[in-house]
Write a protein that holds these residues in place. Structure first.
Motif, short mmCIF file in Angstrom:
data_model
loop_
_atom_site.label_atom_id
_atom_site.label_comp_id
_atom_site.label_asym_id
_atom_site.label_seq_id
_atom_site.Cartn_x
_atom_site.Cartn_y
_atom_site.Cartn_z
N ARG A 36 -9.83 -17.07 -2.02
CA ARG A 36 -9.20 -16.71 -0.95
C ARG A 36 -7.97 -16.17 -1.22
O ARG A 36 -7.10 -16.92 -1.67
CB ARG A 36 -9.09 -17.28 0.26
N ASN A 37 -7.60 -14.88 -0.92
CA ASN A 37 -6.38 -14.27 -1.16
C ASN A 37 -5.57 -13.52 -0.04
O ASN A 37 -6.50 -12.93 0.76
CB ASN A 37 -6.17 -13.46 -2.34
N CYS A 38 -4.51 -13.21 0.05
CA CYS A 38 -3.94 -12.18 0.90
C CYS A 38 -3.12 -11.18 -0.08
O CYS A 38 -2.56 -11.62 -1.11
CB CYS A 38 -2.97 -12.77 2.07
N GLU A 39 -3.08 -9.94 0.44
CA GLU A 39 -2.57 -8.90 -0.39
C GLU A 39 -1.85 -7.94 0.35
O GLU A 39 -2.21 -7.54 1.46
CB GLU A 39 -3.42 -8.23 -1.45
N TYR A 40 -0.65 -7.39 -0.12
CA TYR A 40 0.15 -6.58 0.50
C TYR A 40 0.20 -5.07 -0.44
O TYR A 40 0.49 -5.19 -1.78
CB TYR A 40 1.52 -6.85 0.66
N PHE A 41 -0.23 -3.83 0.24
CA PHE A 41 -0.27 -2.72 -0.31
C PHE A 41 0.77 -1.73 0.12
O PHE A 41 0.95 -1.77 1.47
CB PHE A 41 -1.64 -1.94 -0.31
N LYS A 42 1.64 -0.91 -0.78
CA LYS A 42 2.50 -0.10 -0.04
C LYS A 42 2.09 1.29 -1.08
O LYS A 42 2.00 1.34 -2.12
CB LYS A 42 3.95 -0.35 -0.62
N LEU A 43 1.84 2.35 -0.13
CA LEU A 43 1.43 3.57 -0.69
C LEU A 43 2.29 4.63 -0.72
O LEU A 43 3.29 4.71 0.38
CB LEU A 43 0.23 4.02 0.09
N LYS A 44 2.31 5.45 -1.79
CA LYS A 44 3.18 6.47 -1.70
C LYS A 44 2.36 8.04 -2.19
O LYS A 44 1.83 7.73 -3.10
CB LYS A 44 4.34 6.50 -2.74
N ASP A 45 2.48 8.91 -1.39
CA ASP A 45 1.86 10.20 -1.58
C ASP A 45 0.57 9.86 -1.78
O ASP A 45 -0.18 10.48 -2.65
CB ASP A 45 2.41 10.88 -2.83
N GLY A 46 -0.14 9.00 -0.73
CA GLY A 46 -1.63 8.94 -0.85
C GLY A 46 -2.19 8.18 -1.85
O GLY A 46 -3.18 8.17 -2.15
N LYS A 47 -1.31 7.36 -2.52
CA LYS A 47 -1.93 6.54 -3.67
C LYS A 47 -0.95 5.02 -3.53
O LYS A 47 -0.01 4.92 -3.13
CB LYS A 47 -1.50 6.88 -5.20
N ILE A 48 -1.63 4.21 -4.07
CA ILE A 48 -1.23 2.73 -4.23
C ILE A 48 0.10 2.54 -5.20
O ILE A 48 -0.25 2.92 -6.40
CB ILE A 48 -2.17 1.57 -4.52
N LYS A 49 1.24 2.25 -4.68
CA LYS A 49 2.52 2.38 -5.67
C LYS A 49 2.90 0.86 -5.83
O LYS A 49 3.19 0.49 -7.18
CB LYS A 49 3.63 3.10 -4.79
N ASP A 50 2.99 0.00 -4.96
CA ASP A 50 3.23 -1.31 -5.22
C ASP A 50 1.96 -2.04 -4.39
O ASP A 50 1.65 -2.00 -3.17
CB ASP A 50 4.59 -1.69 -4.58
N TYR A 51 1.66 -3.26 -5.14
CA TYR A 51 0.60 -4.11 -4.80
C TYR A 51 1.08 -5.68 -5.22
O TYR A 51 1.33 -5.83 -6.40
CB TYR A 51 -0.85 -3.72 -5.49
N GLU A 52 1.00 -6.46 -3.99
CA GLU A 52 1.21 -7.94 -4.46
C GLU A 52 0.02 -8.59 -3.95
O GLU A 52 -0.41 -8.44 -2.74
CB GLU A 52 2.57 -8.22 -3.36
N CYS A 53 -0.20 -9.55 -4.59
CA CYS A 53 -1.52 -10.59 -4.61
C CYS A 53 -0.85 -11.73 -4.31
O CYS A 53 0.12 -12.41 -5.25
CB CYS A 53 -2.47 -10.41 -5.48
N PHE A 54 -1.20 -12.85 -3.27
CA PHE A 54 -0.61 -13.93 -3.05
C PHE A 54 -1.77 -14.93 -3.09
O PHE A 54 -2.58 -14.88 -2.20
CB PHE A 54 0.01 -14.01 -1.65
N PHE A 55 -1.63 -15.81 -3.99
CA PHE A 55 -2.61 -16.91 -4.03
C PHE A 55 -1.95 -18.13 -4.37
O PHE A 55 -0.89 -18.09 -5.03
CB PHE A 55 -3.84 -16.45 -4.89
N GLY A 56 -2.63 -19.35 -4.29
CA GLY A 56 -1.83 -20.49 -4.41
C GLY A 56 -2.28 -21.36 -5.64
O GLY A 56 -3.49 -21.04 -6.06
N PRO A 57 -1.80 -22.27 -6.08
CA PRO A 57 -2.28 -23.25 -7.18
C PRO A 57 -3.79 -23.78 -6.62
O PRO A 57 -3.83 -24.13 -5.46
CB PRO A 57 -1.37 -24.30 -7.25
N GLY A 58 -4.73 -24.14 -7.29
CA GLY A 58 -5.91 -24.71 -7.16
C GLY A 58 -6.78 -23.81 -6.66
O GLY A 58 -7.91 -24.34 -6.34
#
Length: 152
Positions: A122-144
């Motif tokens: 199970r993860n949560c993720e944050y996407f930031k797009l620019k000009d209709g494409k993914i520019k920045d992508y952060e994935c958050f998951f924890g130990p274990g």
């Protein structure tokens, strides 16, 4: 990046996006404009590329200067992403998006992922797009977490 820093960052981003949920939408609504619907379509195409193990499809939704960050990767480019993260595609069966909040050119996703061996991650993720494409992508998951390459 320290685990506490990642956790704090996750909480802040989640709080901000969820507070804006009144202005965001979780599904396309043409009456509210097409930017949110386009953002959702691109984010969903990203997950579909992993499910289909289709690198070329993934390249269609990421933009120039793509950056990826996670608790174990900090601002890596598309070449490093392919080397470190793409091999996980062959261990992933599907993603069940449980929450998708879109606000303009940003999206916050919470999902259950299923490996080919039937393990849940199970993860949560944050996407930031620019000009209709993914520019920045952060994935958050924890130990274990049973992430496909964690060996657990």
């Amino acid at each position: 990046m320290k685990t506490t820093t990642v956790f704090a960052k996750t909480l802040v981003i989640g709080a901000v996006l969820f507070c804006q949920a009144g202005f965001a939408r979780t599904s396309p609504d043409p009456a509210r404009g097409s930017q949110g619907a386009a953002t959702e379509k691109i984010v969903r195409a990203y997950y579909a590329a992993f499910e289909k193990k289709d690198w070329n499809s993934l390249l269609q939704v990421v933009g120039d200067g793509f950056n990826f960050s996670s608790p174990v990767d900090e601002h890596i480019n598309i070449k490093a992403f392919k080397e470190r993260c793409w091999p996980n595609a062959y261990k992933i069966k599907r993603f069940d998006l449980t929450k998708l909040v879109v606000n303009g050119d940003e999206a916050f996703v919470v999902y259950n992922g299923w490996t080919t061996e039937g393990k849940l991650f199970r993860n949560c993720e944050y996407f930031k797009l620019k000009d209709g494409k993914i520019k920045d992508y952060e994935c958050f998951f924890g130990p274990g977490v049973n992430y496909p390459n964690s060996g657990k």
